[in-house]
Design a protein around this motif. Structure first.
Motif, PDB file in Angstrom:
ATOM      1  N   HIS A  40      96.555 -15.133  26.036  1.00 44.63           N
ATOM      2  CA  HIS A  40      96.007 -13.854  25.580  1.00 44.63           C
ATOM      3  C   HIS A  40      94.512 -13.720  25.888  1.00 44.63           C
ATOM      4  CE1 HIS A  40      99.897 -13.617  23.555  1.00 44.63           C
ATOM      5  NE2 HIS A  40      99.727 -12.314  23.706  1.00 44.63           N
ATOM      6  N   ILE A  41      93.823 -14.824  25.979  1.00 47.44           N
ATOM      7  CA  ILE A  41      92.423 -14.762  26.431  1.00 47.44           C
ATOM      8  C   ILE A  41      92.386 -14.282  27.884  1.00 47.44           C
ATOM      9  CG2 ILE A  41      90.397 -16.150  27.029  1.00 47.44           C
ATOM     10  CD1 ILE A  41      91.075 -17.870  24.509  1.00 47.44           C
ATOM     11  N   LEU A  42      93.262 -14.839  28.704  1.00 46.80           N
ATOM     12  CA  LEU A  42      93.321 -14.416  30.111  1.00 46.80           C
ATOM     13  C   LEU A  42      93.735 -12.953  30.265  1.00 46.80           C
ATOM     14  CD1 LEU A  42      95.011 -17.565  31.712  1.00 46.80           C
ATOM     15  CD2 LEU A  42      92.608 -16.878  31.870  1.00 46.80           C
ATOM     16  N   LEU A  43      94.567 -12.464  29.347  1.00 44.44           N
ATOM     17  CA  LEU A  43      95.079 -11.098  29.444  1.00 44.44           C
ATOM     18  C   LEU A  43      94.122 -10.031  28.923  1.00 44.44           C
ATOM     19  CD1 LEU A  43      98.816 -11.610  28.428  1.00 44.44           C
ATOM     20  CD2 LEU A  43      97.907 -11.151  30.709  1.00 44.44           C
ATOM     21  N   LEU A  44      93.059 -10.426  28.216  1.00 44.48           N
ATOM     22  CA  LEU A  44      92.138  -9.431  27.659  1.00 44.48           C
ATOM     23  C   LEU A  44      91.677  -8.389  28.678  1.00 44.48           C
ATOM     24  CD1 LEU A  44      89.868 -11.396  25.155  1.00 44.48           C
ATOM     25  CD2 LEU A  44      91.501  -9.576  24.627  1.00 44.48           C
ATOM     26  N   PRO A  45      91.268  -8.781  29.898  1.00 47.68           N
ATOM     27  CA  PRO A  45      90.833  -7.745  30.836  1.00 47.68           C
ATOM     28  C   PRO A  45      91.973  -7.079  31.604  1.00 47.68           C
ATOM     29  CG  PRO A  45      90.461  -9.904  31.784  1.00 47.68           C
ATOM     30  CD  PRO A  45      90.970 -10.126  30.385  1.00 47.68           C
ATOM     31  N   VAL A  46      93.190  -7.595  31.478  1.00 46.69           N
ATOM     32  CA  VAL A  46      94.291  -7.084  32.303  1.00 46.69           C
ATOM     33  C   VAL A  46      94.983  -5.886  31.668  1.00 46.69           C
ATOM     34  CG1 VAL A  46      96.444  -7.664  33.504  1.00 46.69           C
ATOM     35  CG2 VAL A  46      94.617  -9.375  33.308  1.00 46.69           C
ATOM     36  N   PHE A  47      95.293  -5.948  30.375  1.00 47.46           N
ATOM     37  CA  PHE A  47      96.008  -4.834  29.746  1.00 47.46           C
ATOM     38  C   PHE A  47      95.280  -3.497  29.893  1.00 47.46           C
ATOM     39  CE2 PHE A  47      98.832  -7.860  27.556  1.00 47.46           C
ATOM     40  CZ  PHE A  47     100.032  -7.209  27.763  1.00 47.46           C
ATOM     41  N   PRO A  48      93.958  -3.438  29.713  1.00 45.50           N
ATOM     42  CA  PRO A  48      93.286  -2.138  29.902  1.00 45.50           C
ATOM     43  C   PRO A  48      93.455  -1.572  31.313  1.00 45.50           C
ATOM     44  CG  PRO A  48      91.861  -3.624  28.681  1.00 45.50           C
ATOM     45  CD  PRO A  48      93.031  -4.437  29.151  1.00 45.50           C
ATOM     46  N   LEU A  49      93.719  -2.433  32.288  1.00 45.42           N
ATOM     47  CA  LEU A  49      93.896  -1.960  33.662  1.00 45.42           C
ATOM     48  C   LEU A  49      95.190  -1.173  33.858  1.00 45.42           C
ATOM     49  CD1 LEU A  49      92.557  -5.005  35.713  1.00 45.42           C
ATOM     50  CD2 LEU A  49      91.407  -2.835  35.217  1.00 45.42           C
ATOM     51  N   LEU A  50      96.100  -1.209  32.875  1.00 43.37           N
ATOM     52  CA  LEU A  50      97.285  -0.349  32.965  1.00 43.37           C
ATOM     53  C   LEU A  50      96.880   1.119  33.109  1.00 43.37           C
ATOM     54  CD1 LEU A  50      99.930  -1.598  30.363  1.00 43.37           C
ATOM     55  CD2 LEU A  50     100.148  -1.515  32.838  1.00 43.37           C
ATOM     56  N   THR A  51      95.746   1.478  32.539  1.00 46.37           N
ATOM     57  CA  THR A  51      95.304   2.873  32.575  1.00 46.37           C
ATOM     58  C   THR A  51      94.953   3.342  33.983  1.00 46.37           C
ATOM     59  OG1 THR A  51      93.000   2.295  32.093  1.00 46.37           O
ATOM     60  CG2 THR A  51      94.438   2.734  30.210  1.00 46.37           C
ATOM     61  N   VAL A  52      94.735   2.412  34.891  1.00 47.43           N
ATOM     62  CA  VAL A  52      94.430   2.792  36.281  1.00 47.43           C
ATOM     63  C   VAL A  52      95.559   3.663  36.843  1.00 47.43           C
ATOM     64  CG1 VAL A  52      94.155   1.866  38.628  1.00 47.43           C
ATOM     65  CG2 VAL A  52      92.914   0.842  36.716  1.00 47.43           C
ATOM     66  N   GLY A  53      96.790   3.361  36.440  1.00 48.75           N
ATOM     67  CA  GLY A  53      97.933   4.130  36.915  1.00 48.75           C
ATOM     68  C   GLY A  53      97.924   5.584  36.495  1.00 48.75           C
ATOM     69  N   LEU A  54      97.204   5.895  35.416  1.00 44.57           N
ATOM     70  CA  LEU A  54      97.068   7.282  34.978  1.00 44.57           C
ATOM     71  C   LEU A  54      95.769   7.901  35.471  1.00 44.57           C
ATOM     72  CD1 LEU A  54      98.290   6.889  31.281  1.00 44.57           C
ATOM     73  CD2 LEU A  54      99.606   7.683  33.262  1.00 44.57           C
ATOM     74  N   LEU A  55      94.726   7.119  35.560  1.00 43.09           N
ATOM     75  CA  LEU A  55      93.414   7.655  35.920  1.00 43.09           C
ATOM     76  C   LEU A  55      93.272   7.944  37.410  1.00 43.09           C
ATOM     77  CD1 LEU A  55      91.204   5.426  33.602  1.00 43.09           C
ATOM     78  CD2 LEU A  55      92.016   7.761  33.203  1.00 43.09           C
ATOM     79  N   VAL A  56      93.852   7.112  38.248  1.00 42.13           N
ATOM     80  CA  VAL A  56      93.707   7.322  39.698  1.00 42.13           C
ATOM     81  C   VAL A  56      94.308   8.656  40.147  1.00 42.13           C
ATOM     82  CG1 VAL A  56      94.441   6.458  41.965  1.00 42.13           C
ATOM     83  CG2 VAL A  56      93.369   4.911  40.319  1.00 42.13           C
ATOM     84  N   PRO A  57      95.518   9.029  39.715  1.00 42.37           N
ATOM     85  CA  PRO A  57      96.044  10.336  40.143  1.00 42.37           C
ATOM     86  C   PRO A  57      95.234  11.520  39.613  1.00 42.37           C
ATOM     87  CG  PRO A  57      97.832   8.957  39.347  1.00 42.37           C
ATOM     88  CD  PRO A  57      96.545   8.249  39.012  1.00 42.37           C
TER      89      PRO A  57
END
Length: 194
Positions: A40-57
């Motif tokens: 979960h320490i490693l995942l801290l910066p990864v989960f917020p990147l899910l939003t890239v899929g909504l923000l890029v379009p």
């Protein structure tokens, strides 16, 4: 950026999360606690990147009219998701794992309860952001948005309680990858041709 690169960009975070879901412990106990907390320490910066899929379009979309208001709602929803889902990882992931690792098992259940509440708030915000994103994209891109939107809403529904646990959480992340790819492809293809 080319359509294929944009599509690949939005698919990377959920695909990475799906891969991590394959090694995510199914339960937290003394033997999995260190792995649980470290993951979960490693995942801290990864989960917020899910939003890239909504923000890029949404990049470069109009900002004055209903689409502009929906774009703002999407951005705010993405921000709330990033903040609250990070809270889930910090509380139910890092804190609960550390507590279990040090024998404080009585603290694990309250930490899970608090983390779940944060995670649910985050996923609901992500669902609102998804709806707002599709609201912005549909008038311009029409029916091309629907396949991605349907998969996206199914993934949001599943994400409420699946996290990235195998098997459902992994398939949820794969659903996000497909949905984000379809939305980015529809928006980029139409923009390039029109």
């Amino acid at each position: 950026m080319s359509t294929s690169r944009t599509t690949a960009l939005v698919m990377v975070p959920p695909l990475l999360l799906a891969a991590v879901g394959l090694v995510h412990p199914q339960s937290l106990n003394g033997s999995t606690a260190a792995h649980w907390a470290g993951l979960h320490i490693l995942l801290l910066p990864v989960f917020p990147l899910l939003t890239v899929g909504l923000l890029v379009p949404l990049w470069g979309r109009p900002r004055r009219d209903l689409a502009g208001a929906a774009t703002v709602v999407a951005w705010v929803g993405c921000f709330v998701f990033a903040a609250y889902y990070t809270g889930l990882d910090a509380v139910a992931g890092i804190s609960a794992g550390t507590a279990a690792e040090h024998g404080a098992t009585a603290a694990v259940h309250p930490l899970f309860a608090r983390g779940d509440a944060l995670g649910h708030a985050g996923v609901y915000a992500l669902a609102v952001a998804a709806l707002a994103t599709c609201t912005v994209l549909f008038p311009r891109h029409g029916m091309r948005v629907l396949p991605g939107a349907v998969i996206l809403f199914a993934a949001c529904w599943s994400f409420v309680d699946s996290h990235i646990f195998w098997p459902r959480g992994v398939f949820t992340m794969l659903g996000f990858a497909v949905a984000f790819g379809l939305l980015a492809w529809a928006a980029d293809t139409d923009a390039a041709s029109g």
